[in-house]
Design an enzyme around this catalytic site. Sequence first.
Site, PDB file in Angstrom:
ATOM      1  N   ASP A  67       2.530 -32.883 -27.277  1.00 27.76           N
ATOM      2  CA  ASP A  67       3.419 -32.256 -28.258  1.00 27.76           C
ATOM      3  C   ASP A  67       3.319 -32.955 -29.614  1.00 27.76           C
ATOM      4  O   ASP A  67       2.814 -34.083 -29.731  1.00 27.76           O
ATOM      5  CB  ASP A  67       4.866 -32.322 -27.733  1.00 27.76           C
ATOM      6  CG  ASP A  67       5.687 -31.111 -28.151  1.00 27.76           C
ATOM      7  OD1 ASP A  67       5.344 -30.489 -29.167  1.00 27.76           O
ATOM      8  OD2 ASP A  67       6.687 -30.812 -27.460  1.00 27.76           O
ATOM      9  N   ASP A 104       8.359 -21.863 -28.976  1.00 22.28           N
ATOM     10  CA  ASP A 104       9.515 -22.180 -28.134  1.00 22.28           C
ATOM     11  C   ASP A 104      10.300 -20.913 -27.821  1.00 22.28           C
ATOM     12  O   ASP A 104      11.136 -20.904 -26.919  1.00 22.28           O
ATOM     13  CB  ASP A 104      10.424 -23.195 -28.835  1.00 22.28           C
ATOM     14  CG  ASP A 104       9.845 -24.601 -28.782  1.00 22.28           C
ATOM     15  OD1 ASP A 104       8.916 -24.828 -27.987  1.00 22.28           O
ATOM     16  OD2 ASP A 104      10.314 -25.472 -29.539  1.00 22.28           O
TER      17      ASP A 104
HETATM   18  C1  GLA Z   1       9.195 -29.191 -28.226  1.00 21.73           C
HETATM   19  C2  GLA Z   1       8.452 -28.239 -27.315  1.00 21.73           C
HETATM   20  C3  GLA Z   1       9.338 -27.869 -26.155  1.00 21.73           C
HETATM   21  C4  GLA Z   1       9.789 -29.114 -25.421  1.00 21.73           C
HETATM   22  C5  GLA Z   1      10.468 -30.054 -26.374  1.00 21.73           C
HETATM   23  C6  GLA Z   1      10.771 -31.396 -25.708  1.00 21.73           C
HETATM   24  O1  GLA Z   1      10.235 -28.537 -28.887  1.00 21.73           O
HETATM   25  O2  GLA Z   1       8.022 -27.104 -28.026  1.00 21.73           O
HETATM   26  O3  GLA Z   1       8.652 -26.993 -25.276  1.00 21.73           O
HETATM   27  O4  GLA Z   1       8.666 -29.725 -24.828  1.00 21.73           O
HETATM   28  O5  GLA Z   1       9.661 -30.318 -27.516  1.00 21.73           O
HETATM   29  O6  GLA Z   1      11.412 -32.257 -26.548  1.00 21.73           O
END
Ligand code: GLA
Length: 719
Positions: free
Chosen positions: A468, A538
Amino acid sequence: MKSLHCHRPALLALLLGMTASLIFAENGAAKPSPENFSVTTKNFALNFVVSGDGRLYQRTLGAADATTKTARTDECYPPAGDGFIWEPALQVVHADGNTSTSLIFDGVARTNDAAGRELTRISLHDPAFPLEVALNFRADRERDVVEQWTEIIHHEAGPVTLERMASTALLLPAKNVYLTHFFGDWAKEMLTPITELVTPGTKVLDSKIGVRAEQFRNPSFVLSLDGPPAENGGRVLAGLLEWSGSFQCAFDDNGQSLRALCGVNPFASAYHLNPNEIFSTPKMIWAWSTNGLGEMSRNLHRWARDFGLRDGHKTRAVLLNNWEATGFAFDFNRIVGLYDPAKEIGTELFLLDDGWFGNKYPRVNDHAGLGDWQPNRQRLPDGLAPLATEAVKRGLRFGIWMEPEMVNPKSELFDQHPDWVIAQPKRKLELQRNQLVLDLTRPEVQAFEWQTIQDILGVTNITYAKWDCNRYLTQPGSSYLAPDRQSHLWIDYVNALYALMDKTAKKYPDTELMLCSGGGGRADYGALKYFHEFWPSDNTDPVQRVPMQWDYSYFFPPMALASHVTHWGNRPIHFACSVAMSARFGMDLDLTKLSAADKAICAGAISAYLKIRDVTQLGDLYRLEDPHSNARGTLNFVSPDRARAVMFAFQLQDGSAAPVRPQGLDPAKNYTVRELNPAPGRAVIPQEGKTFTGEELMRDGVVPSCAHAIEACVIELGS
Ligand code: GLA
């Protein structure tokens, strides 16, 4: 004119690792002058001409023609400062301060790589300075895909400064060209396609956020030459930049021709290039079709399976993620408690998301702990290995979330190394999601991040990871780079990141990787070649995912789009499952809280998906009805041998169950129609169990079981 084709000693060729004879004739003898030459694929040609002034010009796109055109507006890779007055591709300040560059044609060489792609390398040089430029074109003939990039080298007395260094400066005819691009934001990635006529002036699509390409737009677009783009007709050219940092695509229409200049964003990015160093730009992907967007995408998807993604011919697992289910609130027992239901429902891989690390500053919310990658002793007293082992014992693979580039100020890492972050001295630290970016130009940070990755991926039974990147740069200052090299940060960061990703892919060839960046901030082929898939957004509301995944599919094969069933939008679970089945299926739900009825729908969807995933992940995609402009979105996939197909209908507004007409079937083959995982309570589709030829199905269509808003129908056309 030939005397101007100065076939120089092969220093550039040697430095670029090629043998001199590839570019230059044996013994330095001048080759016959290639005054006209082309880079060609099956249906595409980039035609070049070397004019009497020694410069290289590009003629219009399309089949090779005999005319020679030498207006300065048509120079192939125009440099600034010596007579060229439009948007330049290259702008250099030479070691002596001179701000002009001229590029003269030297030669062209062609080689084939092991995969059968032809590399055309055009050498240019400045007659007044020892500066050389190589334009590279790598052509995938069958798919009509050409990757283009530029290499720059010089032998001046000191550094030269590159103010602009485009990957490409392609010329298109000026009249009637439409540009389609995709605006978005967090949770709205790709959701706003915009198609506009390109008019005189310069239209710029760009980003200035450094560590990822996107917050508001993807570095991909389509130019259409016969009016607004259509799925099944007209000349279209997709452009995709392989770069996960600040980018710029400028469409410069001077009334006579249209030039698409794309590459790293010149914004604040002056690059000081030492003598004998090579600056290599990111690669630009051009994908051409004379038959519209559908064929363009299918070609790109095939290209991506071969060259753009890791293991592009291997189907992806059905994944269960705990993020929506638990957020940060879990411990060993809570996670292990999710395994049996995960296995029962048919998922194959469990992904543990954020929240598993940090001791002095436990990662119990997004305020602390990033940077301290030791498993939290209270939550996971024996570390990650037992969690992974318990999963494997139950027949599930185990994956893990990580964000190695980031740090919370509330962390032991920041306590120890406050100078490791990217920040502007004298300015108040600006946090995003309470975090900062580590300065990856710094060798200690590179070592730290590599060690972190090895510590995590080295744990027994971890075979999947989500990488990420939840913020971007707003204060681009490096405490490592010298004051006069601060502008290198944007480019050096991304190159160091790629080096890290490359090492990771090489050391862990069997570990699948998902690319994520606060949603879809890193959906680009620069990073994707080290990954198997990416997290598009997301936003997992399936109603929004239908148009979003449609738009991503112009450029990326659905096997690379992680699509998870969640409660976002509170949609019927059958609809959510059906949408996820049209990409890489996953779930992000607390299965222990799901009703028995919904559980049965999910289990049915997974079992159906396992039977068709080779078709949806490895087959060809046909987009049928655009969800942006219709009450429903429909599409179908066809297996490579055209023996099987799968159709999807996503009803977004109330409508009628009009037949869906699939495409790409073999007209002569027989297909048996079967609805997969039908929604409980709906009537059986009229053609259920009946067999038709491909010709009949493509002509008459199949009537789906959905007519009302937020209903979906998945139909197999099987053998
Ligand atoms: C980001 C990702 C999510 C999740 C969060 C965790 O927002 O897009 O899918 O993994 O981080 O903190």
